[in-house]
Design a protein around this motif. Structure first.
Motif, PDB file in Angstrom:
ATOM      1  N   TRP A 136       0.835  -1.197   0.000  1.00 27.99           N
ATOM      2  CA  TRP A 136       0.000   0.000   0.000  1.00 27.99           C
ATOM      3  C   TRP A 136       0.871   1.249   0.000  1.00 27.99           C
ATOM      4  N   HIS A 139      -1.058   8.361   0.801  1.00 28.81           N
ATOM      5  CA  HIS A 139      -0.788   9.726   0.331  1.00 28.81           C
ATOM      6  C   HIS A 139      -1.480  10.702   1.281  1.00 28.81           C
ATOM      7  N   GLU A 146      -3.456   3.946  -1.772  1.00 27.77           N
ATOM      8  CA  GLU A 146      -3.310   3.385  -3.121  1.00 27.77           C
ATOM      9  C   GLU A 146      -2.812   1.949  -3.010  1.00 27.77           C
ATOM     10  N   ASP A 147      -3.537   1.009  -3.637  1.00 24.93           N
ATOM     11  CA  ASP A 147      -3.100  -0.374  -3.575  1.00 24.93           C
ATOM     12  C   ASP A 147      -2.062  -0.659  -4.649  1.00 24.93           C
ATOM     13  N   GLY A 150      -2.798   0.389  -8.199  1.00 28.53           N
ATOM     14  CA  GLY A 150      -3.041   1.794  -8.500  1.00 28.53           C
ATOM     15  C   GLY A 150      -4.437   2.289  -8.156  1.00 28.53           C
ATOM     16  N   GLU A 152      -7.164   3.821  -5.839  1.00 33.15           N
ATOM     17  CA  GLU A 152      -7.106   4.695  -4.678  1.00 33.15           C
ATOM     18  C   GLU A 152      -8.396   4.653  -3.878  1.00 33.15           C
TER      19      GLU A 152
END
Length: 233
Positions: A136, A139, A146-147, A150, A152
């Motif tokens: 992960w 942000h 975000e995994d 990609g 979110e």
């Protein structure tokens, strides 16, 4: 350095005036609104650092607005309300509010609560706004997880405070008392319930098995431990 912007949403002129004056004296920029529609229009022009929101609004359910603010704006959200029941406070905190102040209040207390809540963003600048762990990426600049693929998933400011606390101290026990000291707010049932809800929501967003979470472990009678390796950058 630009002073933090505090947006006040309350339909009582005396409350708006009192808070605006106290916050201006304390060095904050302020904007004040009587209706949710005016407040939401202003959000499109400027993003506040802190939102003070009354629940008894003439044109909108204050609780639904608090929930949206917590998820979409990334601002500190503090409820100011005459509703003093424990369940009202718990509901507000569960929906993502960072704090709950009961009317009538001393404006100096509101200033102190805001300053306490803004300490967490100041800590973020010391280690950056991005942390990577267990596939992960968190942000903190845009309040999203975000995994590895990609995708979110947004998180609220309140959830971000708890996540930040874990990621700053991986593989160390964090007690309830330490959480209360770091995150602010009065200790008690409403704080404990709010922490339980925020941790539960973080586990869901991290796709944890609620019966056997692999990252955020509960140490019954003691607190929590975050078991992942964390890289800041």
């Amino acid at each position: 350095m630009t002073a933090p912007l505090v947006s006040i949403l309350d339909d009582e002129p005396a409350i708006r005036s009192m808070l605006s004056e106290a916050l201006a004296d304390a060095g904050f920029r302020t904007s004040a609104f009587a209706r949710a529609a005016e407040f939401e229009a202003a959000l499109k022009r400027a993003r506040p650092d802190v939102c003070l929101v009354d629940l008894g609004l003439p044109d909108r359910d204050g609780l639904s607005l608090v929930h949206r603010l917590a998820l979409e704006q990334g601002a500190v959200v503090i409820i100011i309300s005459g509703r003093a029941q424990v369940q009202d406070r718990v509901t507000g905190l569960e929906l993502g509010a960072d704090d709950y102040i009961i009317k009538p209040f001393d404006p100096t207390e509101v200033v102190a609560r805001i300053r306490a809540r803004l300490r967490a963003p100041r800590r973020e600048t010391q280690r950056g706004n991005t942390a990577r762990f267990a596939g992960w990426t968190a942000h903190f600049d845009r309040y999203a997880l975000e995994d590895a693929g990609g995708v979110e998933i947004p998180f609220s400011h309140a959830e971000g405070e708890v996540l930040r606390l874990f990621l700053d101290a991986p593989k160390r026990l964090i007690t309830r008392a330490q959480m209360q000291e770091s995150l602010g707010g009065a200790a008690g049932e409403s704080f404990d319930r709010a922490m339980d809800v925020r941790i539960s929501r973080l586990r869901q967003k991290l796709r944890e098995d609620p019966r056997n979470p692999r990252l955020i472990k509960t140490i019954y009678g003691a607190g929590y431990i975050f078991l992942g390796d964390v890289e800041w950058g």
